[in-house]
Design an enzyme around this catalytic site. Structure first.
Site, PDB file in Angstrom:
ATOM      1  N   TYR A 106       0.904  -1.299   0.008  1.00 60.11           N
ATOM      2  CA  TYR A 106       0.090   0.042   0.128  1.00 60.11           C
ATOM      3  C   TYR A 106       0.903   1.394   0.138  1.00 60.11           C
ATOM      4  O   TYR A 106       2.020   1.197   0.492  1.00 60.11           O
ATOM      5  CB  TYR A 106      -0.784   0.272   1.216  1.00 60.11           C
ATOM      6  CG  TYR A 106      -2.113  -0.901   1.140  1.00 60.11           C
ATOM      7  CD1 TYR A 106      -3.287  -0.279   0.862  1.00 60.11           C
ATOM      8  CD2 TYR A 106      -1.832  -2.133   1.828  1.00 60.11           C
ATOM      9  CE1 TYR A 106      -4.365  -1.237   0.828  1.00 60.11           C
ATOM     10  CE2 TYR A 106      -2.799  -3.100   1.775  1.00 60.11           C
ATOM     11  CZ  TYR A 106      -4.369  -2.339   1.360  1.00 60.11           C
ATOM     12  OH  TYR A 106      -5.393  -3.366   1.435  1.00 60.11           O
ATOM     13  N   TYR A 119      -0.843  -9.734   1.080  1.00 61.76           N
ATOM     14  CA  TYR A 119       0.403  -9.196   1.882  1.00 61.76           C
ATOM     15  C   TYR A 119       0.363  -9.604   3.283  1.00 61.76           C
ATOM     16  O   TYR A 119      -0.764 -10.239   3.691  1.00 61.76           O
ATOM     17  CB  TYR A 119       0.126  -7.610   1.842  1.00 61.76           C
ATOM     18  CG  TYR A 119      -1.115  -7.181   2.263  1.00 61.76           C
ATOM     19  CD1 TYR A 119      -1.114  -6.889   3.724  1.00 61.76           C
ATOM     20  CD2 TYR A 119      -2.073  -6.915   1.551  1.00 61.76           C
ATOM     21  CE1 TYR A 119      -2.414  -6.357   4.238  1.00 61.76           C
ATOM     22  CE2 TYR A 119      -3.482  -6.404   1.932  1.00 61.76           C
ATOM     23  CZ  TYR A 119      -3.479  -6.115   3.402  1.00 61.76           C
ATOM     24  OH  TYR A 119      -4.655  -5.460   3.906  1.00 61.76           O
ATOM     25  N   ARG A 163      -2.920 -11.950   4.323  1.00 57.46           N
ATOM     26  CA  ARG A 163      -4.211 -11.580   4.017  1.00 57.46           C
ATOM     27  C   ARG A 163      -4.495 -12.273   2.508  1.00 57.46           C
ATOM     28  O   ARG A 163      -3.607 -11.817   1.727  1.00 57.46           O
ATOM     29  CB  ARG A 163      -4.527 -10.070   3.841  1.00 57.46           C
ATOM     30  CG  ARG A 163      -4.416  -9.303   5.248  1.00 57.46           C
ATOM     31  CD  ARG A 163      -5.584  -9.610   6.145  1.00 57.46           C
ATOM     32  NE  ARG A 163      -6.630 -10.089   5.781  1.00 57.46           N
ATOM     33  CZ  ARG A 163      -7.772  -9.312   5.300  1.00 57.46           C
ATOM     34  NH1 ARG A 163      -7.458  -7.996   5.223  1.00 57.46           N
ATOM     35  NH2 ARG A 163      -9.005  -9.947   4.890  1.00 57.46           N
ATOM     36  N   HIS A 184      -7.490  -8.646  -1.724  1.00 57.66           N
ATOM     37  CA  HIS A 184      -8.665  -7.939  -1.659  1.00 57.66           C
ATOM     38  C   HIS A 184      -8.465  -6.609  -1.958  1.00 57.66           C
ATOM     39  O   HIS A 184      -7.704  -6.013  -2.157  1.00 57.66           O
ATOM     40  CB  HIS A 184      -9.262  -8.064  -0.164  1.00 57.66           C
ATOM     41  CG  HIS A 184      -8.200  -7.348   0.726  1.00 57.66           C
ATOM     42  ND1 HIS A 184      -7.077  -7.937   1.136  1.00 57.66           N
ATOM     43  CD2 HIS A 184      -8.100  -6.206   1.201  1.00 57.66           C
ATOM     44  CE1 HIS A 184      -6.389  -7.041   2.209  1.00 57.66           C
ATOM     45  NE2 HIS A 184      -6.942  -5.981   1.984  1.00 57.66           N
ATOM     46  N   HIS A 212     -10.502  -3.029  -0.737  1.00 59.22           N
ATOM     47  CA  HIS A 212     -11.712  -2.471   0.397  1.00 59.22           C
ATOM     48  C   HIS A 212     -12.584  -1.586  -0.477  1.00 59.22           C
ATOM     49  O   HIS A 212     -12.184  -0.843  -1.481  1.00 59.22           O
ATOM     50  CB  HIS A 212     -10.702  -1.355   1.077  1.00 59.22           C
ATOM     51  CG  HIS A 212      -9.744  -2.154   1.825  1.00 59.22           C
ATOM     52  ND1 HIS A 212      -9.882  -2.611   3.236  1.00 59.22           N
ATOM     53  CD2 HIS A 212      -8.463  -2.470   1.653  1.00 59.22           C
ATOM     54  CE1 HIS A 212      -8.874  -3.313   3.582  1.00 59.22           C
ATOM     55  NE2 HIS A 212      -7.860  -3.073   2.696  1.00 59.22           N
TER      56      HIS A 212
HETATM   57 FE   LIG Z   1      -6.008  -4.360   2.983  1.00 60.78          FE
END
Ligand SMILES: [Fe+2]
Lengths: 277, 213
Positions: free
Chosen positions: A143, A182, A192, A195, A197
């Site tokens: 991110y 990640y 995770r 995905h 959000h």
């Molecule tokens: Fe996330």
């Protein structure tokens, strides 16, 4: 450093020496094994049935322990302002904001994909002219965020943030890059599933919601305490997009389809408010 | 998933409602207070429903706490309210504020010490004699689903006394829904996700908060 980042300079992580990172090292982070977490998930699932929403108290997700209400929720009907939603429109969102691949000076790396679907209420009415926001990791699982400590590369051509306004039939559509899984610090070797959000508004503010869209067949599903905080498989499936060849386009992008249903509108609908019937 | 034509037809003729999509946590990476307003979901001036320099601006501030009494630095708070005359705004432009239009909606992130701050106006009563309140929704890392609550203004004690929602809350928890007014006009409203002083959170029809006993 100026906060006024209006130039297309690409994502930069601020070098801020005064940044207090005490909260990066999450006190809820543990060294528990995946086996421990998976066994806890199984125990909870074995004694649950038919739930449609995640549990706010889900101990395998360690950070939930001190961040969920323990007293009863107060049941009530919405009144006045709660029966309305803020209005958004093309004043708020530029058409280009739904294409996350054109925000930099060049093409971001990774699998170019389109995700498309409708925002509906419980009665099947389309939610029109409403704001849909997304944010996500890049094709490496990183991110643009100074709290993201994952040593995977940033992409100078990808911020991972998009917005759009639903059309007259409730459809949204984003062009983006498929995010990668990640790691995170809930337990040892925690990953995770990939995905995106999603943030959604309805016709009443009581319908306001934030969720995550997943990709079909992700091998990390069974290991992930956030996804598994929804104890019912049918409910979990509602967060998974389907691959849709009609959304894929020739020599350009793969395609996914995902409908989102908001909790039923509490407003008394008048004739003419909708043509859904 | 895809809602197919049969499900849609059943929902539209009222024979079977569509089941809502589950919520999920906002996670840690939705943005933070400074620098990235244009690349994360917190946006420039999201917390400024009115310009803080405006003579009618009211500061609404508070701290978000966890069950150990520690501030939560990765929470996002949204408010939605009537204007000072009790009118419900339906103007667009919240994301690109023009400095003049009151849209009634704002978004703020908690800072490193768990504090959120909005610049807004005191909402007026939406009906004569009704206690004015600001609606709030809370998101946070570690919080699996959204939480709704209300911030009542403290002044109209007669209206507060008569308010249907407040009357239905146990007396010792009612105060968690009422803001404190400071000498400079600031409204202070702390949010406790858990614990002794836990805020009263509202559950509206149509959503489930599964509880495990
Ligand atoms: Fe996330």
């Amino acid at each position: 450093m100026s906060n006024d980042i209006t130039e297309n300079t690409g994502p930069v992580v601020e070098d801020d020496e005064t940044f207090d990172n005490s909260h990066v090292l999450d006190p809820a982070a543990t060294q528990d094994s995946q086996e421990t977490i998976s066994a806890e998930i199984k125990d909870i699932h074995d004694s649950a049935s038919g739930e449609t929403q995640p549990r706010v108290n889900f101990p395998p997700y360690r950070s939930s322990l001190l961040r969920h209400p323990t007293k009863d929720m107060h049941h009530t009907d919405p009144e006045t302002i709660e029966l309305w939603s803020p209005a958004f429109g093309h004043r708020d969102v530029h058409t280009l904001e739904s294409d996350l691949t054109v925000q930099g000076n060049g093409e971001p790396l990774g699998e170019r994909m389109v995700v498309r679907g409708r925002v509906l209420d419980g009665d099947g009415r389309p939610v029109r002219n409403q704001l849909v926001e997304i944010w996500q990791a890049n094709a490496s699982g990183r991110y643009v965020h100074k709290r993201d400590q994952h040593p995977a590369p940033l992409d100078p051509n990808f911020t991972g943030v998009g917005r759009t306004i639903t059309d007259d039939k409730g459809f949204y559509e984003f062009t983006t890059i498929k995010p990668a899984p990640y790691p995170w610090k809930n337990h040892h070797n925690a990953w995770r599933p990939a995905h995106i959000h999603f943030s959604l508004f309805g016709t009443d503010f009581t319908q306001r919601m934030i969720t995550q869209m997943y990709f079909p067949g992700d091998p990390l599903f069974s290991l992930d305490p956030i996804y598994q905080s929804i104890t019912d498989q049918k409910a979990r499936d509602r967060l998974v997009a389907t691959y849709d060849h009609n959304v894929s386009t020739h020599e350009w992008n793969t395609g996914y389809y995902w409908d989102i249903v908001l909790t039923g509108s509490n407003r008394t609908w008048m004739e003419g408010d909708t043509d859904a019937h | 998933m895809r809602i197919d034509q049969n499900q849609l037809a059943a929902a539209r003729d009222g024979s079977e409602k569509l089941v809502p999509t589950p919520g999920q946590t906002i996670g840690p990476f939705f943005g933070y207070a400074s620098g990235y307003e244009n690349v994360h979901i917190p946006f420039r001036d999201g917390q400024h429903l009115v310009n803080p320099a405006s003579p009618k601006a009211v500061r609404l501030t508070g701290t978000v706490y966890d069950g150990a009494g520690d501030p939560i630095p990765d929470a996002m708070i949204e408010i939605w309210q009537a204007d000072e005359n009790g009118q419900i705004p339906q103007e667009t432009g919240s994301l690109v504020r023009d400095g003049w239009t009151f849209t009634g909606w704002g978004r703020a992130t908690a800072d490193n010490v768990g504090t959120y701050t909005f610049s807004t106006v005191n909402p007026g009563p939406t009906e004569e004699g009704k206690a004015p309140f600001i609606h709030v929704v809370v998101f946070a890392r570690g919080l699996m689903n959204k939480l709704h609550t209300r911030i009542y203004l403290p002044e109209d004690t007669v209206a507060l006394e008569k308010d249907a929602l407040l009357s239905s809350v146990e007396a010792d928890r009612r105060q968690t829904l009422i803001a404190e007014r400071e000498a400079d006009g600031t409204l202070r409203f702390d949010i406790h996700l858990q614990g002794e002083q836990e805020t009263v959170f509202l559950q509206f029809p149509g959503i489930e908060y599964p509880v495990h006993d």
